[in-house]
Design a protein around this motif. Structure first.
Motif, mmCIF file in Angstrom:
data_model
loop_
_atom_site.group_PDB
_atom_site.id
_atom_site.type_symbol
_atom_site.label_atom_id
_atom_site.label_comp_id
_atom_site.label_asym_id
_atom_site.label_seq_id
_atom_site.Cartn_x
_atom_site.Cartn_y
_atom_site.Cartn_z
ATOM 1 N N LEU A 46 10.158 -9.582 4.851
ATOM 2 C CA LEU A 46 10.565 -10.755 5.626
ATOM 3 C C LEU A 46 11.355 -10.395 6.881
ATOM 4 O O LEU A 46 11.687 -11.277 7.678
ATOM 5 N N GLY A 47 11.694 -9.130 7.061
ATOM 6 C CA GLY A 47 12.408 -8.709 8.270
ATOM 7 C C GLY A 47 13.913 -8.740 8.183
ATOM 8 O O GLY A 47 14.593 -8.510 9.182
ATOM 9 N N TYR A 48 14.440 -9.000 6.986
ATOM 10 C CA TYR A 48 15.897 -9.021 6.834
ATOM 11 C C TYR A 48 16.453 -7.639 6.513
ATOM 12 O O TYR A 48 17.666 -7.420 6.627
ATOM 13 N N THR A 91 15.307 -3.270 6.933
ATOM 14 C CA THR A 91 14.352 -2.246 7.367
ATOM 15 C C THR A 91 14.548 -1.032 6.470
ATOM 16 O O THR A 91 15.649 -0.802 5.946
ATOM 17 N N SER A 132 16.605 -7.252 11.965
ATOM 18 C CA SER A 132 16.855 -8.192 13.056
ATOM 19 C C SER A 132 16.912 -9.638 12.573
ATOM 20 O O SER A 132 17.523 -10.488 13.219
ATOM 21 N N GLY A 133 16.303 -9.922 11.434
ATOM 22 C CA GLY A 133 16.358 -11.275 10.908
ATOM 23 C C GLY A 133 17.777 -11.704 10.590
ATOM 24 O O GLY A 133 18.157 -12.866 10.793
ATOM 25 N N VAL A 134 18.588 -10.764 10.095
ATOM 26 C CA VAL A 134 19.992 -11.056 9.788
ATOM 27 C C VAL A 134 20.762 -11.310 11.082
ATOM 28 O O VAL A 134 21.583 -12.232 11.169
ATOM 29 N N ALA A 137 19.602 -12.471 13.871
ATOM 30 C CA ALA A 137 19.217 -13.771 14.410
ATOM 31 C C ALA A 137 19.971 -14.900 13.721
ATOM 32 O O ALA A 137 20.434 -15.851 14.368
ATOM 33 N N LEU A 138 20.117 -14.798 12.399
ATOM 34 C CA LEU A 138 20.859 -15.825 11.666
ATOM 35 C C LEU A 138 22.333 -15.830 12.069
ATOM 36 O O LEU A 138 22.934 -16.887 12.271
#
Length: 274
Positions: free
Chosen positions: A77-79, A81, A93-95, A97-98
């Motif tokens: 999911l991208g949270y 790597t 990068s998902g983290v 962004a949040l």
């Protein structure tokens, strides 16, 4: 020179490892699998180069097979790597962004920053704005004075609610039922230390009643002094806290009580009134 915080040292600090899931899981609407996934993300600390499944399992106290499935899913999911060379996971990068979405929605940060920076410059210390996350406080803004000796804390850093001026000041304005719930969680989680923790919080609440701010003089770290005040958002929908802290040889109890504390309380009043 930067004072090395307990968190920054990479050592396990039990007061940060607050696990309230057992009580929350009794709620039928509570999704335990989702909570476990978020706990995997939560266990990463500033300064971590990366964590393997075994380290994550130790920090979350979840079975390693469960961790393997969670890290696989979070990576897809991208949270997270995954580094094949190092064999460890890192936040993705998902983290980011949040986190950015959350911070950008806090207009109180923008209004507080210049007032915080003025105090940080005058006190030659750190001034931070934080909010509660379980039994911790998370910094959402941090300003540092011009001195060469500072705390190694910044936006995203976590400090315990129980022993810091920031955390204790926030506890003082919580609804009684919520505060009692958190105190009971502390008692169950840290039974050996609870009498001292409880005494410190009770003393802080007395200081809040008397002065409008509370002190932490070596209670979190022996060489750190700080003063804290609670801060309600203008619409009273959210509770934050401000602190001014630094090395004990720079911030004396008298200075915190007579100078920094009243100024911090005035900053909180200005921000709440807007």
């Amino acid at each position: 020179m930067m004072l090395k915080s307990a968190e920054a040292s990479g050592k396990d600090v039990p007061l940060y490892e607050d696990d309230l899931l057992e009580e929350e899981a009794k709620d039928r609407q509570f999704v335990t699998a989702l909570a476990r996934g978020l706990d995997v993300l939560r266990c990463f600390r500033p300064g971590d180069v990366g964590l393997g499944n075994q380290e994550i399992a130790e920090r979350t106290r979840l079975p390693k097979p469960t961790i393997s499935r969670l890290t696989y899913t979070l990576t897809r999911l991208g949270y997270l790597t995954y580094s094949e060379r190092l064999g460890v996971y890192q936040l993705g990068s998902g983290v980011l962004a949040l986190g950015y979405a959350m911070l950008s929605g806090l207009d109180i940060r923008e209004r507080a920053r210049p007032l915080m920076q003025d105090l940080a410059n005058d006190a030659n210390a750190s001034v931070a704005l934080g909010t509660r996350d379980r039994l911790s406080m998370v910094y959402v803004e941090c300003c540092k004075g011009p001195g060469t000796v500072t705390l190694r804390l910044d936006v995203g850093s976590r400090v315990p609610i129980a022993t810091t001026a920031m955390g204790r000041s926030l506890l003082s304005v919580l609804p009684e039922a919520e505060r009692d719930y958190l105190m009971e969680s502390m008692r169950e989680r840290f039974p050996d230390r609870y009498p001292a923790v409880k005494a410190g919080i009770e003393k802080a609440m007395e200081e809040m009643d008397r002065y409008g701010f509370c002190l932490s003089l070596g209670d979190w770290q022996s060489d750190v002094h700080a003063v804290g005040v609670p801060l309600l958002s203008a619409d009273r929908s959210a509770v934050f806290a401000l602190n001014c802290g630094g090395p004990s040889f720079i911030l004396s109890p008298d200075y915190l009580k007579n100078e920094a504390g009243p100024r911090l309380a005035e900053i909180a009043r200005q921000l709440t009134a807007r």
